[in-house]
Design a protein around this motif. Structure first.
Motif, PDB file in Angstrom:
ATOM      1  N   GLY A  43       5.207  -3.058  10.371  1.00 42.36           N
ATOM      2  CA  GLY A  43       6.168  -3.375   9.376  1.00 42.36           C
ATOM      3  C   GLY A  43       5.904  -2.447   7.995  1.00 42.36           C
ATOM      4  N   GLU A  44       6.803  -2.509   6.994  1.00 41.68           N
ATOM      5  CA  GLU A  44       6.767  -1.861   5.800  1.00 41.68           C
ATOM      6  C   GLU A  44       5.469  -1.944   5.099  1.00 41.68           C
ATOM      7  OE1 GLU A  44      10.134  -1.366   2.816  1.00 41.68           O
ATOM      8  OE2 GLU A  44      10.727  -2.233   4.290  1.00 41.68           O
ATOM      9  N   ASP A  45       4.985  -3.306   4.903  1.00 41.78           N
ATOM     10  CA  ASP A  45       3.705  -3.515   4.251  1.00 41.78           C
ATOM     11  C   ASP A  45       2.650  -2.759   4.691  1.00 41.78           C
ATOM     12  OD1 ASP A  45       5.218  -5.379   2.514  1.00 41.78           O
ATOM     13  OD2 ASP A  45       4.571  -6.858   3.485  1.00 41.78           O
ATOM     14  N   GLU A  46       2.500  -2.788   5.980  1.00 40.02           N
ATOM     15  CA  GLU A  46       1.366  -2.319   6.453  1.00 40.02           C
ATOM     16  C   GLU A  46       1.270  -0.722   6.611  1.00 40.02           C
ATOM     17  OE1 GLU A  46      -0.496  -2.003  10.975  1.00 40.02           O
ATOM     18  OE2 GLU A  46       0.357  -3.809  10.458  1.00 40.02           O
ATOM     19  N   PHE A  47       2.908  -0.068   6.568  1.00 40.09           N
ATOM     20  CA  PHE A  47       2.998   1.384   6.398  1.00 40.09           C
ATOM     21  C   PHE A  47       2.568   1.737   4.993  1.00 40.09           C
ATOM     22  CE2 PHE A  47       5.846   4.811   5.653  1.00 40.09           C
ATOM     23  CZ  PHE A  47       5.341   5.778   6.443  1.00 40.09           C
ATOM     24  N   LEU A  50      -1.120   2.029   4.655  1.00 42.69           N
ATOM     25  CA  LEU A  50      -1.741   3.200   5.344  1.00 42.69           C
ATOM     26  C   LEU A  50      -1.510   4.317   4.165  1.00 42.69           C
ATOM     27  CD1 LEU A  50      -2.637   4.976   7.549  1.00 42.69           C
ATOM     28  CD2 LEU A  50      -0.190   4.969   8.454  1.00 42.69           C
ATOM     29  N   LEU A  51      -0.316   4.420   3.665  1.00 46.23           N
ATOM     30  CA  LEU A  51       0.092   5.566   2.644  1.00 46.23           C
ATOM     31  C   LEU A  51      -0.750   5.531   1.682  1.00 46.23           C
ATOM     32  CD1 LEU A  51       4.038   5.612   2.883  1.00 46.23           C
ATOM     33  CD2 LEU A  51       2.418   7.530   3.977  1.00 46.23           C
ATOM     34  N   ALA A  52      -0.980   4.380   1.207  1.00 46.28           N
ATOM     35  CA  ALA A  52      -1.780   4.156  -0.198  1.00 46.28           C
ATOM     36  C   ALA A  52      -3.286   4.676   0.357  1.00 46.28           C
ATOM     37  CB  ALA A  52      -1.935   2.622  -0.600  1.00 46.28           C
TER      38      ALA A  52
END
Length: 63
Positions: A43-47, A50-52
């Protein structure tokens, strides 16, 4: 992968040439995958998390 190998959902997908940074990221991801190393995001939140994390603590191979 030729068109006959694509799943039906991608039948109308258009192939484009990636910029050099994207090509490098893809190559590194394929190397990691071949070596048994990869990251899966659900999902977007997990991605985004990760980016943060990568932005806060850069890894030399992260692109």
């Amino acid at each position: 992968m030729d068109e006959s190998e694509l799943p039906p959902i991608l039948a109308d997908a258009e192939e484009i040439d990636a910029d050099p940074e994207t090509e490098q990221a893809i190559d590194e991801a394929l190397e990691d995958y071949a070596a048994g190393r990869f990251i899966r995001c659900y999902g977007e939140d997990e991605f985004d998390a990760l980016l943060a994390s990568l932005a806060a603590h850069p890894h030399p191979r992260a692109s």
